[in-house]
Design an enzyme around this catalytic site. Structure first.
Site, mmCIF file in Angstrom:
data_model
loop_
_atom_site.group_PDB
_atom_site.id
_atom_site.type_symbol
_atom_site.label_atom_id
_atom_site.label_comp_id
_atom_site.label_asym_id
_atom_site.label_seq_id
_atom_site.Cartn_x
_atom_site.Cartn_y
_atom_site.Cartn_z
ATOM 1 N N SER A 175 2.485 -10.139 -8.398
ATOM 2 C CA SER A 175 3.078 -9.767 -7.017
ATOM 3 C C SER A 175 4.353 -9.007 -7.053
ATOM 4 O O SER A 175 4.472 -8.549 -7.144
ATOM 5 C CB SER A 175 4.123 -10.912 -6.100
ATOM 6 O OG SER A 175 3.107 -11.310 -5.138
ATOM 7 N N LYS B 94 4.328 -5.553 -6.082
ATOM 8 C CA LYS B 94 4.917 -4.917 -4.875
ATOM 9 C C LYS B 94 5.998 -4.425 -5.063
ATOM 10 O O LYS B 94 6.927 -3.271 -3.925
ATOM 11 C CB LYS B 94 5.771 -6.117 -3.865
ATOM 12 C CG LYS B 94 4.200 -7.190 -3.602
ATOM 13 C CD LYS B 94 5.024 -8.088 -2.752
ATOM 14 C CE LYS B 94 4.189 -9.204 -1.913
ATOM 15 N NZ LYS B 94 3.348 -10.356 -2.695
ATOM 16 N N SER C 27 8.622 -12.029 -1.109
ATOM 17 C CA SER C 27 7.196 -11.606 -1.562
ATOM 18 C C SER C 27 5.984 -11.344 -0.351
ATOM 19 O O SER C 27 4.705 -12.346 -1.285
ATOM 20 C CB SER C 27 7.029 -12.026 -2.774
ATOM 21 O OG SER C 27 5.480 -11.756 -3.790
#
Length: 391
Positions: free
Chosen positions: A68, A71, A128
């Protein structure tokens, strides 16, 4: 307890040996090998944000899955679109079934419901949320795939040589990868956005759904609560990527960025990042030598302009990093022509600020025209000529 103390002592001794063998503290041109700083991670890097100077690294260009932490680029492009006026913070986005159907970490958005952009961005930064990431991507580019193309275009613009995106969330994909130094440089870009820090500092908050349902979000970056000066960051974890983290901390006007990839446990990724921060703050300091808010127009004479509205700013702030106790010879030269003639266009490069350290040029920063400067009209030019003749 005795074993832990012996291990800690061994790691400190090993780090001291590494510093001596690399001659790190005797010159900034040599990068520290930080195996002792980040023993639990596959790759890592510590940089000073203002200069981009690498203070310590371990396999920092190795291509790895980053989960993640992907991101980070999604967040950057969203903030850019908000800044450019292409997306409003308070505008509403209708969540697609595709976005609502994302697995992994999420805030469980409802398909076909409207969500405020700021709340979706907050969900990405704090929790997230994969579903919120895709909802923003679709709002900006029309589809996640079109948004991914923009992510890769931005990576090329930032000269990220070991990064390729396949999705905007970081869900596992064979051809999606990045590296520690590329991640650090994306974080450098994010440090220019006050809104990013505002949202990154949230520890816990409820995410309100249009239906009245509430999802409680908790910040995945534990360092914002437990490490002094840490005010932003992004975590990520999958079986493939291990435990990943990028975080930034600011003390005594020096901002550091730490990246650890592929740690063996969640706890150890935070420990490795803390070790890097401790090392950086203990051994280095920074000096701001270029202020991007200082108008340099006083250095030149503006000619043939309709109005005297010239604003010349350095393209970016710049900091010189040095080890504590060192007194480097710093020289900053402003290279501008004595005269500038209108018309001038916003974005024109008209000069450079050249920074030298110990007689060696370290950085050149462009000087940019901030607003259009119109040229005088015919009658205004004639009047100026007559006034000179009269004098």
């Amino acid at each position: 307890m005795v074993k832990k103390k012996l291990f800690s002592g061994f790691m400190l001794l090993l780090f001291a040996v590494l510093c001596l063998t690399t001659n790190f503290l005797s010159g900034m041109s040599v990068v520290a090998v930080d195996s002792a700083l980040t023993p639990h991670s596959k790759a890592s890097v510590l940089i000073e944000s203002g200069s981009g100077q690498i203070l310590a690294e371990k396999d920092s260009t190795k291509q790895l899955p980053i989960a993640s932490v992907t991101k980070l680029m999604t967040i950057l492009l969203t903030l850019e679109n908000i800044q450019n006026g292409n997306l409003e913070l308070d505008s509403k986005v209708t969540a697609s079934e595709n976005a609502a159907g994302m697995g992994g970490s999420q805030v469980f958005i409802d398909a076909n419901s409207e969500y405020v952009v700021k709340n979706l961005l907050k969900a990405v930064i704090v929790a997230s949320a994969n579903d919120a990431s895709v909802a923003l991507a679709e709002a900006i580019a029309g589809s996640e795939q079109a948004f991914v193309e923009k992510m890769n275009e931005k990576a090329k613009q930032l000269k990220l040589q070991n990064t390729n995106y396949v999705n905007c969330s970081g869900l596992p994909a064979p051809s999606q990868y990045s590296c520690a130094i590329d991640v650090a440089n994306i974080m450098r870009e994010l440090t220019h956005y006050p809104l990013y820090f505002e949202l990154s500092g949230i520890w816990m908050e409820d995410f309100q759904h249009p239906s009245g349902r509430v999802t409680t979000m908790a910040n995945t970056n534990k360092l914002i609560r437990y490490y002094q000066g840490c005010d932003a960051g992004k975590t990520g974890s999958t079986n493939e990527a291990g435990y990943c983290l990028v975080a930034t901390a600011n003390r005594n006007n020096m901002r550091l960025i730490s990246v650890v990839l592929g740690a063996d446990t969640s706890k150890n990724r935070f420990a490795d990042a803390s070790n890097q921060f401790n090392f950086g703050f203990a051994n280095f300091e920074s000096t701001k030598v270029v202020d991007s808010q200082r108008n340099l127009a006083e250095q030149v004479t503006l000619q043939k302009a309709k109005e005297n509205n010239l604003i010349l700013l350095a393209e970016e702030d710049y900091f010189v990093i040095n080890k504590k106790g060192e007194k480097p010879e710093l020289d900053t030269q402003i290279n501008l022509p004595n005269k500038l003639n209108a018309p001038l266009k916003q974005g024109d490069i008209v000069g450079k600020v050249i920074i030298s350290k110990n007689g060696v040029v370290e950085k050149e920063v462009n000087i940019i025209v901030q607003e259009d400067v119109e040229a005088q009209g015919y009658w205004q030019t004639t009047k100026s000529i007559l006034e000179k003749w009269s004098f």
